[in-house]
Design a protein around this motif. Structure first.
Motif, PDB file in Angstrom:
ATOM      1  N   VAL A  20      13.283   5.845   9.413  1.00  0.00           N
ATOM      2  CA  VAL A  20      11.253   6.203   8.930  1.00  0.00           C
ATOM      3  C   VAL A  20      10.820   5.088   9.858  1.00  0.00           C
ATOM      4  CG1 VAL A  20       9.857   7.007   8.205  1.00  0.00           C
ATOM      5  CG2 VAL A  20      11.463   8.206   7.887  1.00  0.00           C
ATOM      6  N   VAL A  21      11.178   3.995   8.646  1.00  0.00           N
ATOM      7  CA  VAL A  21      10.393   2.536   8.296  1.00  0.00           C
ATOM      8  C   VAL A  21      11.069   1.504   9.663  1.00  0.00           C
ATOM      9  CG1 VAL A  21      10.823  -0.248   7.238  1.00  0.00           C
ATOM     10  CG2 VAL A  21      10.149   2.496   6.054  1.00  0.00           C
ATOM     11  N   GLY A  22      11.899   1.619  10.182  1.00  0.00           N
ATOM     12  CA  GLY A  22      12.886   0.811  11.830  1.00  0.00           C
ATOM     13  C   GLY A  22      11.890   2.057  12.901  1.00  0.00           C
ATOM     14  N   GLY A  23      11.912   2.660  12.878  1.00  0.00           N
ATOM     15  CA  GLY A  23      11.298   3.356  13.825  1.00  0.00           C
ATOM     16  C   GLY A  23      10.085   3.014  13.939  1.00  0.00           C
ATOM     17  N   LEU A  24       8.739   3.374  13.486  1.00  0.00           N
ATOM     18  CA  LEU A  24       7.693   2.704  12.752  1.00  0.00           C
ATOM     19  C   LEU A  24       7.209   1.754  13.791  1.00  0.00           C
ATOM     20  CD1 LEU A  24       6.503   4.319   9.578  1.00  0.00           C
ATOM     21  CD2 LEU A  24       5.798   5.357  11.442  1.00  0.00           C
TER      22      LEU A  24
ATOM     23  N   GLY B 119      -5.111   4.020   9.247  1.00  0.00           N
ATOM     24  CA  GLY B 119      -5.020   4.844   9.465  1.00  0.00           C
ATOM     25  C   GLY B 119      -3.079   5.263   8.320  1.00  0.00           C
ATOM     26  N   ALA B 120      -2.850   6.750   8.559  1.00  0.00           N
ATOM     27  CA  ALA B 120      -1.560   6.545   7.752  1.00  0.00           C
ATOM     28  C   ALA B 120      -0.447   7.112   8.215  1.00  0.00           C
ATOM     29  CB  ALA B 120      -2.392   7.253   6.658  1.00  0.00           C
ATOM     30  N   VAL B 121       0.691   6.873   8.159  1.00  0.00           N
ATOM     31  CA  VAL B 121       2.045   7.716   8.698  1.00  0.00           C
ATOM     32  C   VAL B 121       2.129   8.684   6.759  1.00  0.00           C
ATOM     33  CG1 VAL B 121       4.120   8.446   9.402  1.00  0.00           C
ATOM     34  CG2 VAL B 121       2.364   6.731  10.348  1.00  0.00           C
TER      35      VAL B 121
ATOM     36  N   PRO C 254      -8.018   8.739  10.250  1.00  0.00           N
ATOM     37  CA  PRO C 254      -6.441   8.820  10.961  1.00  0.00           C
ATOM     38  C   PRO C 254      -5.046   9.513  10.719  1.00  0.00           C
ATOM     39  CG  PRO C 254      -8.296   7.316  11.939  1.00  0.00           C
ATOM     40  CD  PRO C 254      -8.542   7.235  10.613  1.00  0.00           C
ATOM     41  N   ALA C 255      -4.667  10.184  11.167  1.00  0.00           N
ATOM     42  CA  ALA C 255      -2.940  10.567   9.940  1.00  0.00           C
ATOM     43  C   ALA C 255      -2.501  11.207  10.934  1.00  0.00           C
ATOM     44  CB  ALA C 255      -3.564  10.983   9.380  1.00  0.00           C
TER      45      ALA C 255
ATOM     46  N   ALA D  34       5.372   9.136  15.904  1.00  0.00           N
ATOM     47  CA  ALA D  34       4.119   9.009  15.118  1.00  0.00           C
ATOM     48  C   ALA D  34       3.811   8.073  14.966  1.00  0.00           C
ATOM     49  CB  ALA D  34       4.694   9.469  13.901  1.00  0.00           C
ATOM     50  N   ALA D  35       4.089   6.683  14.900  1.00  0.00           N
ATOM     51  CA  ALA D  35       3.483   5.216  15.648  1.00  0.00           C
ATOM     52  C   ALA D  35       2.567   5.283  17.045  1.00  0.00           C
ATOM     53  CB  ALA D  35       4.438   4.371  15.645  1.00  0.00           C
ATOM     54  N   ARG D  36       3.092   5.678  17.645  1.00  0.00           N
ATOM     55  CA  ARG D  36       2.138   5.816  19.210  1.00  0.00           C
ATOM     56  C   ARG D  36       1.201   6.696  18.980  1.00  0.00           C
ATOM     57  NH1 ARG D  36       7.492   4.796  21.478  1.00  0.00           N
ATOM     58  NH2 ARG D  36       7.837   6.978  21.491  1.00  0.00           N
TER      59      ARG D  36
END
Length: 344
Positions: free
Chosen positions: A95-99, A135-137, A157-158, A314-316
């Motif tokens: 997850v961290v890598g993708g973000l 914002g938050a993921v 924003p989340a 999710a980041a986008r």
């Protein structure tokens, strides 16, 4: 002694072939920039090594240049075993890598926050409303989690990774978990397995309940009206304990679907301990296609869970939500795929 000059906006503009003003608008996230120019500018940023001045940028945009990855757990504390699990479980690293694959290009930093009590959740939302992050993921672990509602009610924003357990107007990215479980069922049936069983995650977690439903439904359509299920909690130890229970049942299963790869590692250990072979005596299909699946012996047939792609999306979505708080609430659902290896 000569000091090497740091790249400037003018350097980026020269390499990109655009004006300094265009470069500034792209880097500061200002809307109405042609998408092709957007790509050209960020490519030039990479080529020049330009690093945006976060302080100056925050003065222009009134943003911190930081987003939070918040893991909402149950009663976690600084000395909680969850902290060691976070760094050991390949799920979280993916997850961290993708973000970061998206945020790094935008010059946005990622801060990790773990909240385990209602007080900590309220404090976290207050911190975001006060500007500590833009914002938050959300990674939500409890079956009933107030955090998504607190964020949306607070105007923060989340985006959530995984379907919310309750109806909440929050953007989310998810996997068609039921489809993945059906793929696992079909794989085991195609091998001739007749005594099928499952090791699930907690049934009140949406991803787990979807995988249970998908597996049961696919088998019911093929005439298997009963599926023994033992519950784990997505850890290796829980998978091993659940597999021992299944092997002690009557009849003993000859095909098992395990709802994540980490539990499958434990299940494989239990099968070996019982003097049985995989896949000859017990075929096994995992879920995630994580590093654990490749490290398993035998290598694990599993369901591909494109976490890196999902986290990037999710980041986008979060950056778009930060830019336009009034945009329609969105969901993005990814399709799983079967990855064939040696265990089934």
């Amino acid at each position: 002694m000569r000091t090497e000059r740091l790249p400037t906006l003018e350097d980026v503009a020269r390499v990109a072939g655009v004006s300094r003003a265009t470069v500034s608008r792209v880097i500061n996230g200002i809307r109405n920039v042609d998408p092709q120019l957007h790509e050209v500018v960020w490519e030039a940023v990479g080529r020049t090594g330009y690093v945006p001045n976060r302080l100056a940028r925050s003065l222009v945009t009134r943003r911190s240049g930081t987003v939070a990855l918040v893991v909402s757990d149950t009663d976690s504390h600084d000395d909680d075993p969850f902290l060691s699990r976070f760094f050991a479980d390949p799920y979280f690293g993916r997850v961290v890598g993708g973000l970061m694959s998206v945020l790094r290009r935008q010059g946005v930093q990622l801060a990790l926050q773990i909240v385990g009590t209602d007080e900590a959740r309220r404090r976290f939302v207050g911190d975001l409303r006060n500007g500590q992050a833009d914002g938050a993921v959300v990674l939500s672990l409890p079956p009933v989690d107030p955090l998504p509602r607190l964020l949306t009610d607070g105007g923060v924003p989340a985006v959530q990774i995984g379907r919310p357990a309750e109806p909440v107007p929050i953007d989310y990215v998810d996997l068609a978990n039921d489809t993945g479980a059906a793929l696992a069922a079909e794989r085991l049936l195609s091998r001739g397995c007749q005594r099928l069983a499952m090791i699930s995650g907690p049934a009140d977690v949406p991803a787990s309940s979807d995988r249970i439903a998908g597996f049961r439904r696919a088998l019911a359509r093929r005439g298997h009206g009963w599926v023994p299920i033992e519950t784990g909690n997505f850890t290796r130890d829980s998978g091993e304990a659940a597999m021992r229970k299944l092997l002690g049942g009557d009849p003993q299963p000859d095909g098992v679907f395990v709802a994540n790869d980490l539990m499958a590692l434990g299940a494989l250990a239990a099968v070996r301990e019982a003097g049985l072979r995989v896949p000859e005596d017990v075929a096994m299909v995992g879920f995630d296609d994580s590093s654990a699946a490749v490290a398993a012996s035998p290598a694990l047939t599993t369901i591909r869970h494109p976490l890196e792609d999902m986290a990037a999306e999710a980041a986008r979505l979060l950056l778009a939500r930060i830019e336009d708080p009034d945009m329609r609430v969105s969901s993005v659902i990814y399709e799983p795929a079967l990855v064939e290896r040696d265990s089934a």
